[in-house]
Design a protein around this motif. Structure first.
Motif, PDB file in Angstrom:
ATOM      1  N   LEU A  27      14.968   2.375  14.407  1.00 41.28           N
ATOM      2  CA  LEU A  27      15.295   1.247  13.540  1.00 41.28           C
ATOM      3  C   LEU A  27      16.179   1.669  12.369  1.00 41.28           C
ATOM      4  CD1 LEU A  27      11.958  -0.759  13.569  1.00 41.28           C
ATOM      5  CD2 LEU A  27      14.199  -1.620  14.238  1.00 41.28           C
ATOM      6  N   ALA A  28      15.961   2.860  11.855  1.00 40.19           N
ATOM      7  CA  ALA A  28      16.817   3.356  10.775  1.00 40.19           C
ATOM      8  C   ALA A  28      18.253   3.499  11.268  1.00 40.19           C
ATOM      9  CB  ALA A  28      16.298   4.701  10.268  1.00 40.19           C
ATOM     10  N   GLU A  29      18.419   3.989  12.496  1.00 46.24           N
ATOM     11  CA  GLU A  29      19.759   4.116  13.076  1.00 46.24           C
ATOM     12  C   GLU A  29      20.373   2.732  13.309  1.00 46.24           C
ATOM     13  OE1 GLU A  29      19.027   6.405  16.563  1.00 46.24           O
ATOM     14  OE2 GLU A  29      18.948   8.327  15.495  1.00 46.24           O
ATOM     15  N   ALA A  30      19.561   1.777  13.750  1.00 47.02           N
ATOM     16  CA  ALA A  30      20.043   0.415  13.971  1.00 47.02           C
ATOM     17  C   ALA A  30      20.484  -0.227  12.660  1.00 47.02           C
ATOM     18  CB  ALA A  30      18.951  -0.426  14.635  1.00 47.02           C
ATOM     19  N   ALA A  31      19.700   0.012  11.609  1.00 41.22           N
ATOM     20  CA  ALA A  31      20.058  -0.528  10.288  1.00 41.22           C
ATOM     21  C   ALA A  31      21.383   0.056   9.819  1.00 41.22           C
ATOM     22  CB  ALA A  31      18.950  -0.208   9.280  1.00 41.22           C
ATOM     23  N   GLY A  32      21.579   1.341  10.067  1.00 37.61           N
ATOM     24  CA  GLY A  32      22.838   1.972   9.705  1.00 37.61           C
ATOM     25  C   GLY A  32      24.018   1.354  10.434  1.00 37.61           C
ATOM     26  N   LYS A  33      23.815   1.016  11.698  1.00 38.68           N
ATOM     27  CA  LYS A  33      24.881   0.406  12.496  1.00 38.68           C
ATOM     28  C   LYS A  33      25.309  -0.946  11.929  1.00 38.68           C
ATOM     29  CE  LYS A  33      23.627   2.446  16.972  1.00 38.68           C
ATOM     30  NZ  LYS A  33      23.110   2.143  18.344  1.00 38.68           N
ATOM     31  N   ILE A  34      24.331  -1.799  11.640  1.00 35.71           N
ATOM     32  CA  ILE A  34      24.698  -3.144  11.184  1.00 35.71           C
ATOM     33  C   ILE A  34      25.227  -3.132   9.753  1.00 35.71           C
ATOM     34  CG2 ILE A  34      23.037  -4.207  12.754  1.00 35.71           C
ATOM     35  CD1 ILE A  34      21.219  -4.766  10.418  1.00 35.71           C
ATOM     36  N   THR A  35      24.855  -2.098   8.991  1.00 36.81           N
ATOM     37  CA  THR A  35      25.400  -1.960   7.637  1.00 36.81           C
ATOM     38  C   THR A  35      26.841  -1.477   7.677  1.00 36.81           C
ATOM     39  OG1 THR A  35      23.204  -1.496   6.724  1.00 36.81           O
ATOM     40  CG2 THR A  35      25.093  -0.870   5.399  1.00 36.81           C
ATOM     41  N   ARG A  36      27.077  -0.428   8.454  1.00 35.68           N
ATOM     42  CA  ARG A  36      28.428   0.146   8.540  1.00 35.68           C
ATOM     43  C   ARG A  36      29.427  -0.809   9.183  1.00 35.68           C
ATOM     44  NH1 ARG A  36      25.319   4.602  10.092  1.00 35.68           N
ATOM     45  NH2 ARG A  36      25.777   4.192  12.288  1.00 35.68           N
ATOM     46  N   SER A  37      28.952  -1.624  10.111  1.00 31.12           N
ATOM     47  CA  SER A  37      29.849  -2.549  10.808  1.00 31.12           C
ATOM     48  C   SER A  37      30.228  -3.759   9.961  1.00 31.12           C
ATOM     49  CB  SER A  37      29.193  -3.035  12.105  1.00 31.12           C
ATOM     50  OG  SER A  37      28.062  -3.857  11.816  1.00 31.12           O
ATOM     51  N   GLY A  38      29.527  -3.956   8.839  1.00 33.56           N
ATOM     52  CA  GLY A  38      29.782  -5.121   7.996  1.00 33.56           C
ATOM     53  C   GLY A  38      28.958  -6.336   8.369  1.00 33.56           C
ATOM     54  N   GLN A  39      28.132  -6.201   9.415  1.00 32.40           N
ATOM     55  CA  GLN A  39      27.323  -7.337   9.855  1.00 32.40           C
ATOM     56  C   GLN A  39      26.293  -7.738   8.807  1.00 32.40           C
ATOM     57  OE1 GLN A  39      25.342  -6.683  13.592  1.00 32.40           O
ATOM     58  NE2 GLN A  39      24.646  -8.806  13.775  1.00 32.40           N
ATOM     59  N   ALA A  40      25.712  -6.753   8.129  1.00 33.10           N
ATOM     60  CA  ALA A  40      24.719  -7.047   7.094  1.00 33.10           C
ATOM     61  C   ALA A  40      25.329  -7.875   5.972  1.00 33.10           C
ATOM     62  CB  ALA A  40      24.136  -5.749   6.540  1.00 33.10           C
ATOM     63  N   ASP A  77       0.846  -1.193   0.000  1.00 33.32           N
ATOM     64  CA  ASP A  77       0.000   0.000   0.000  1.00 33.32           C
ATOM     65  C   ASP A  77       0.880   1.241   0.000  1.00 33.32           C
ATOM     66  OD1 ASP A  77      -2.290  -1.448   0.004  1.00 33.32           O
ATOM     67  OD2 ASP A  77      -2.852  -1.047   2.085  1.00 33.32           O
ATOM     68  N   SER A  78       0.340   2.336  -0.513  1.00 33.82           N
ATOM     69  CA  SER A  78       1.119   3.577  -0.605  1.00 33.82           C
ATOM     70  C   SER A  78       1.529   4.102   0.769  1.00 33.82           C
ATOM     71  CB  SER A  78       0.314   4.643  -1.349  1.00 33.82           C
ATOM     72  OG  SER A  78      -0.918   4.896  -0.684  1.00 33.82           O
ATOM     73  N   GLU A  79       0.753   3.777   1.818  1.00 35.57           N
ATOM     74  CA  GLU A  79       1.060   4.260   3.157  1.00 35.57           C
ATOM     75  C   GLU A  79       2.151   3.446   3.848  1.00 35.57           C
ATOM     76  OE1 GLU A  79      -2.555   4.374   5.331  1.00 35.57           O
ATOM     77  OE2 GLU A  79      -3.327   6.151   4.297  1.00 35.57           O
ATOM     78  N   VAL A  80       2.464   2.285   3.306  1.00 32.77           N
ATOM     79  CA  VAL A  80       3.521   1.457   3.872  1.00 32.77           C
ATOM     80  C   VAL A  80       4.850   1.917   3.287  1.00 32.77           C
ATOM     81  CG1 VAL A  80       4.455  -0.886   4.048  1.00 32.77           C
ATOM     82  CG2 VAL A  80       1.983  -0.507   4.191  1.00 32.77           C
ATOM     83  N   GLN A  81       5.725   2.383   4.158  1.00 33.71           N
ATOM     84  CA  GLN A  81       6.975   2.969   3.707  1.00 33.71           C
ATOM     85  C   GLN A  81       8.175   2.171   4.192  1.00 33.71           C
ATOM     86  OE1 GLN A  81       7.077   5.650   1.639  1.00 33.71           O
ATOM     87  NE2 GLN A  81       4.836   5.630   1.630  1.00 33.71           N
ATOM     88  N   SER A  82       9.229   2.216   3.397  1.00 38.66           N
ATOM     89  CA  SER A  82      10.486   1.588   3.787  1.00 38.66           C
ATOM     90  C   SER A  82      11.173   2.429   4.856  1.00 38.66           C
ATOM     91  CB  SER A  82      11.399   1.444   2.562  1.00 38.66           C
ATOM     92  OG  SER A  82      12.707   1.105   2.953  1.00 38.66           O
ATOM     93  N   ILE A  83      11.681   1.772   5.894  1.00 34.90           N
ATOM     94  CA  ILE A  83      12.423   2.467   6.943  1.00 34.90           C
ATOM     95  C   ILE A  83      13.888   2.614   6.553  1.00 34.90           C
ATOM     96  CG2 ILE A  83      13.310   2.248   9.308  1.00 34.90           C
ATOM     97  CD1 ILE A  83      10.709   1.008  10.120  1.00 34.90           C
ATOM     98  N   ALA A  84      14.452   1.535   6.003  1.00 39.42           N
ATOM     99  CA  ALA A  84      15.880   1.568   5.668  1.00 39.42           C
ATOM    100  C   ALA A  84      16.215   0.431   4.709  1.00 39.42           C
ATOM    101  CB  ALA A  84      16.726   1.438   6.932  1.00 39.42           C
ATOM    102  N   ARG A  85      17.280   0.649   3.943  1.00 42.07           N
ATOM    103  CA  ARG A  85      17.833  -0.431   3.128  1.00 42.07           C
ATOM    104  C   ARG A  85      18.829  -1.202   3.978  1.00 42.07           C
ATOM    105  NH1 ARG A  85      21.533   1.010  -1.966  1.00 42.07           N
ATOM    106  NH2 ARG A  85      23.116   1.123  -0.346  1.00 42.07           N
ATOM    107  N   LEU A  86      18.660  -2.525   4.020  1.00 44.33           N
ATOM    108  CA  LEU A  86      19.548  -3.366   4.817  1.00 44.33           C
ATOM    109  C   LEU A  86      20.746  -3.849   4.011  1.00 44.33           C
ATOM    110  CD1 LEU A  86      16.818  -5.466   6.659  1.00 44.33           C
ATOM    111  CD2 LEU A  86      18.082  -3.489   7.541  1.00 44.33           C
ATOM    112  N   THR A  87      20.501  -4.173   2.751  1.00 46.47           N
ATOM    113  CA  THR A  87      21.567  -4.633   1.869  1.00 46.47           C
ATOM    114  C   THR A  87      21.025  -4.660   0.451  1.00 46.47           C
ATOM    115  OG1 THR A  87      23.243  -6.366   1.546  1.00 46.47           O
ATOM    116  CG2 THR A  87      21.006  -7.092   2.032  1.00 46.47           C
ATOM    117  N   GLN A  88      21.832  -5.115  -0.479  1.00 49.14           N
ATOM    118  CA  GLN A  88      21.387  -5.324  -1.852  1.00 49.14           C
ATOM    119  C   GLN A  88      21.658  -6.772  -2.244  1.00 49.14           C
ATOM    120  OE1 GLN A  88      23.473  -2.103  -4.029  1.00 49.14           O
ATOM    121  NE2 GLN A  88      21.441  -1.290  -4.456  1.00 49.14           N
ATOM    122  N   LEU A  89      20.736  -7.347  -3.001  1.00 46.05           N
ATOM    123  CA  LEU A  89      20.874  -8.718  -3.480  1.00 46.05           C
ATOM    124  C   LEU A  89      21.011  -8.727  -4.993  1.00 46.05           C
ATOM    125  CD1 LEU A  89      18.170 -10.528  -1.306  1.00 46.05           C
ATOM    126  CD2 LEU A  89      20.612 -10.250  -0.829  1.00 46.05           C
TER     127      LEU A  89
END
Length: 244
Positions: free
Chosen positions: A220-233, A96-108
């Motif tokens: 959650l956006a900040e948490a996603a940034g942490k696991i992305t920057r740390s290489g965990q993702a 739905d248009s009201e459902v929005q992405s919070i953050a990108r976790l990775t790319q596949l």
């Protein structure tokens, strides 16, 4: 100790303990029931790419996240209706248009896997070929929009790979993890096919229902940034890529 002070302490202590021990209610995150993104281990626990991301996000933001294994159609229905708080998905049709992405976790990676003997080294090399992909998949547009490609729509990964095995298509296109798992389930070997060509990449996103609080989105956006920057993702994705 003064008796009145002792009684006061005994009276107020349980209330203090109770208020301190009240845990925040967990966020409910739907994990799709597709290997290697989400599946049940023999001990009954939910694991997979998306389940591991949920666990990492929970730890990074300090808030409990409860996972639930559901088909992809149900995950979309639940997030649209607010029956779940979160989900992790590629940008598939149906949000739905009201459902929005919070953050990108990775790319596949999205790859084209051709029949044996066929060499793919560019998008131009796909012209004139019949390529099958899932009609409801996030990668659908990547194939449908290619000039000169004969696009074969399919409803399941299994039927797509069967078309390739029978020679009725020149190649199949999907997310690499899905294709590799599909080959295992169909008893097919990569050695019996041509070399894969990487067509592009898709974002694996964390999505929230419309009623999800803005403050929690920020956490959650900040948490996603942490696991992305740390290489965990990247480690989570690599773990399952090696198994696929």
């Amino acid at each position: 100790m003064d008796r009145r002070h002792l009684l006061s302490t005994l009276t107020t202590l349980p209330l203090g303990i109770a208020s301190a021990s009240v845990a925040a209610p967990p966020w409910l995150l739907d994990v799709i029931d597709v290997i290697p993104y989400g599946f049940v281990q023999p001990n009954g626990s939910i694991t997979g790419v998306m389940a591991d991301f949920a666990q990492a996000l929970s730890k990074a933001c300090g808030h409990p996240i409860e996972t639930r294994l559901v088909p992809i159609a149900r995950a979309l229905q639940n997030i649209n209706r607010g029956s779940s708080d979160l989900t992790i998905l590629l940008p598939v049709p149906g949000f739905d248009s009201e459902v929005q992405s919070i953050a990108r976790l990775t790319q596949l990676e999205v790859e084209v896997l051709p029949r044996k003997g066929l060499v793919l080294d560019s998008r131009a090399s796909l012209r004139g070929l019949r390529i099958a992909s899932l009609s409801g998949g996030a990668d659908y547009g990547m194939i449908a929009d290619l000039e000169g490609v004969l696009h074969q729509r399919t409803n399941s990964l299994s039927s797509m790979l069967q078309l390739l095995r029978s020679g009725r298509v020149d190649g199949v296109a999907s997310v690499r993890h899905s294709l590799r798992q599909g080959l295992l389930e169909e008893g097919m070997r990569s050695a019996d096919l041509g070399a894969a060509f990487v067509l592009g990449r898709l974002d694996l996103n964390l999505w929230a229902t419309a009623r999800f609080a803005q403050a929690d989105r920020t956490r959650l956006a900040e948490a996603a940034g942490k696991i992305t920057r740390s290489g965990q993702a990247a480690k989570i994705v690599a773990q399952y890529a090696n198994n696929a």
